[in-house]
Write a protein that holds these residues in place. Structure first.
Motif, PDB file in Angstrom:
ATOM      1  N   THR A 198       0.759  -1.257   0.080  1.00  0.00           N
ATOM      2  CA  THR A 198      -0.127   0.029   0.078  1.00  0.00           C
ATOM      3  C   THR A 198       0.876   1.181  -0.005  1.00  0.00           C
ATOM      4  OG1 THR A 198      -1.857   0.969   1.310  1.00  0.00           O
ATOM      5  CG2 THR A 198      -0.242   0.238   2.537  1.00  0.00           C
ATOM      6  N   ALA A 199       0.159   2.372  -0.370  1.00  0.00           N
ATOM      7  CA  ALA A 199       0.916   3.611  -0.545  1.00  0.00           C
ATOM      8  C   ALA A 199       0.542   4.344   0.834  1.00  0.00           C
ATOM      9  CB  ALA A 199       0.683   4.372  -1.642  1.00  0.00           C
ATOM     10  N   ASP A 200      -0.453   3.900   1.591  1.00  0.00           N
ATOM     11  CA  ASP A 200      -1.037   4.430   2.713  1.00  0.00           C
ATOM     12  C   ASP A 200       0.077   4.476   3.700  1.00  0.00           C
ATOM     13  OD1 ASP A 200      -2.067   4.634   5.343  1.00  0.00           O
ATOM     14  OD2 ASP A 200      -3.952   4.895   4.421  1.00  0.00           O
ATOM     15  N   PRO A 201       0.433   5.669   4.297  1.00  0.00           N
ATOM     16  CA  PRO A 201       1.691   5.653   5.057  1.00  0.00           C
ATOM     17  C   PRO A 201       1.492   5.111   6.471  1.00  0.00           C
ATOM     18  CG  PRO A 201       0.858   7.909   5.015  1.00  0.00           C
ATOM     19  CD  PRO A 201       0.257   7.117   3.962  1.00  0.00           C
ATOM     20  N   VAL A 202       0.254   4.961   6.963  1.00  0.00           N
ATOM     21  CA  VAL A 202      -0.276   4.686   8.188  1.00  0.00           C
ATOM     22  C   VAL A 202      -0.342   2.912   8.451  1.00  0.00           C
ATOM     23  CG1 VAL A 202      -2.154   4.412   9.864  1.00  0.00           C
ATOM     24  CG2 VAL A 202      -1.439   6.669   9.126  1.00  0.00           C
ATOM     25  N   ILE A 203      -1.066   2.574   7.228  1.00  0.00           N
ATOM     26  CA  ILE A 203      -1.058   1.080   7.094  1.00  0.00           C
ATOM     27  C   ILE A 203       0.262   0.411   6.937  1.00  0.00           C
ATOM     28  CG2 ILE A 203      -2.209  -0.867   5.674  1.00  0.00           C
ATOM     29  CD1 ILE A 203      -4.606   1.088   5.348  1.00  0.00           C
ATOM     30  N   SER A 204       1.263   1.061   6.082  1.00  0.00           N
ATOM     31  CA  SER A 204       2.418   0.458   5.725  1.00  0.00           C
ATOM     32  C   SER A 204       3.383   0.642   6.805  1.00  0.00           C
ATOM     33  CB  SER A 204       3.026   1.197   4.449  1.00  0.00           C
ATOM     34  OG  SER A 204       3.145   2.466   4.577  1.00  0.00           O
TER      35      SER A 204
END
Length: 77
Positions: A31-37
């Motif tokens: 993912t590109a999502d910083p929180v999930i990654s």
């Protein structure tokens, strides 16, 4: 729809997407999502997490436990 509701479902959908990518053997980043990654979250399916898998394999389906839920609960007390 509220902004909070929308944010929650976008997060849930992306977390589910990451779950399926990992399950299918896709290499990171998922993912590109910083929180999930960056952070760990519970699995999209509760039964997939390590603790649940341990309980399923070593507690819930033990052959030496009673078949009755009432008897099983009483033996824990």
């Amino acid at each position: 729809m509220t902004p909070v509701f929308d944010s929650y479902w976008r997060f849930a959908a992306e977390r589910q997407n990451v779950f399926h990518q990992r399950l299918n053997g896709v290499s990171a980043p998922w993912t590109a999502d910083p929180v999930i990654s960056t952070h760990k979250f519970t699995n999209a399916y509760r039964a997939s997490d390590r603790v649940s898998q341990f309980l399923i394999r070593h507690v819930i389906y033990r052959n030496d436990l009673p078949d009755s839920p009432a008897l099983s609960f009483g033996s824990w007390m």
